[in-house]
Enzyme design. Structure first.
Site, PDB file in Angstrom:
ATOM      1  N   ASP A  74      -6.052   3.392  -4.525  1.00 47.31           N
ATOM      2  CA  ASP A  74      -6.183   1.973  -4.930  1.00 47.31           C
ATOM      3  C   ASP A  74      -5.878   1.672  -6.401  1.00 47.31           C
ATOM      4  O   ASP A  74      -6.574   0.835  -7.019  1.00 47.31           O
ATOM      5  CB  ASP A  74      -7.599   1.463  -4.594  1.00 47.31           C
ATOM      6  N   LYS A 105      -5.232   0.103   3.603  1.00 47.59           N
ATOM      7  CA  LYS A 105      -6.533   0.304   4.252  1.00 47.59           C
ATOM      8  C   LYS A 105      -7.397  -0.949   4.101  1.00 47.59           C
ATOM      9  O   LYS A 105      -7.499  -1.513   3.013  1.00 47.59           O
ATOM     10  CB  LYS A 105      -7.229   1.538   3.661  1.00 47.59           C
ATOM     11  N   CYS A 154     -14.347   3.515  -3.591  1.00 44.70           N
ATOM     12  CA  CYS A 154     -13.302   3.991  -2.672  1.00 44.70           C
ATOM     13  C   CYS A 154     -13.005   5.478  -2.821  1.00 44.70           C
ATOM     14  O   CYS A 154     -12.661   6.146  -1.838  1.00 44.70           O
ATOM     15  CB  CYS A 154     -12.053   3.150  -2.834  1.00 44.70           C
TER      16      CYS A 154
END
Ligand code: C5J
Length: 222
Positions: free
Chosen positions: A26, A131, A164
């Site tokens: 990310d 995702k 994450c």
């Protein structure tokens, strides 16, 4: 098959390069640049920028060695059919997921803000996993890609350490992958969470994995 030993805590770890993937979690404009999702939640996004150069150096070395590199992006379909109500309905309603911001609709696939920052942009052929959740396994093709490539070990970088990155390594650990986390390649909006997040990974004999830094990985790869 090249095997290297990387200095780490709680102990050094030996990995086979052909069975190891670098996972960059990310590193998106929505988290690292002003006007995105991260800032909409009240965070100082500048706190994440320290991870960019270490990630860049690691990516350069990993590409030279031919390691599998996988990037992830958190985000949702434009119709938000994959965004749980419970996730969307948090924070200030004007800057929630799906609302329009300076980088397009917040955390929506295909919008400029949802893309990866230019400094760490994926190269052709490197898988990019979109995702909807915090972890890389939930509702994605991530595990199929790992299995198809015979991957046993993951070097996990990215943001944020305690959200994450943690979710992904906890899920990976339960699935039998060994995870090595270079702390300087990760970041959090809360430096205390970053430090404690790293300590949690390596505590209790490495309950979720191993912790190192980019310099020690680069030295082992050299
Ligand atoms: C968050 C992430 N913090 N990539 N996402 O919402 O860690």
């Amino acid at each position: 098959m090249q095997t290297i030993e990387i200095d780490a805590e709680p102990e050094a770890i030996t990995i086979e390069l052909a069975k190891t993937a670098i996972v960059i979690i990310d590193m998106q404009r929505d988290f690292l640049e002003p006007g995105g999702f991260g800032e909409s939640l009240g965070n100082d996004v500048a706190l994440l920028s320290a991870a960019i150069e270490p990630c860049k150096a690691l990516l350069r070395a990993a590409r030279q060695k031919g390691l599998l590199i996988i990037h992830t992006r958190e985000g949702h379909l434009p119709d938000m059919s994959d965004a749980h109500k419970a996730k969307v309905e948090r924070g200030d309603p004007s800057v929630r997921i799906g609302e329009m911001g300076p980088m397009g609709r917040i955390l929506i696939r295909g919008e400029p803000g949802q893309d990866i920052i230019p400094a760490l942009y994926p190269q052709a052929g490197e898988p990019v996993i979109d995702k909807p959740g915090k972890g890389a396994f939930y509702a994605t093709e991530f595990e199929a890609i790992l299995q198809a490539n015979g991957i046993a070990d993951l070097i996990v970088c990215g943001v944020t350490t305690e959200v994450c990155v943690h979710t992904t390594i906890r899920e990976a650990n339960d699935r039998g992958y060994r995870c090595l986390v270079p702390g300087d390649c990760c970041g959090s909006y809360n430096p205390e969470f970053h430090e404690i997040g790293l300590r949690m990974i390596k505590a209790q004999g490495g309950i979720f994995g191993w912790v190192t830094d980019s310099q020690r990985i680069l030295a082992a790869l050299a």
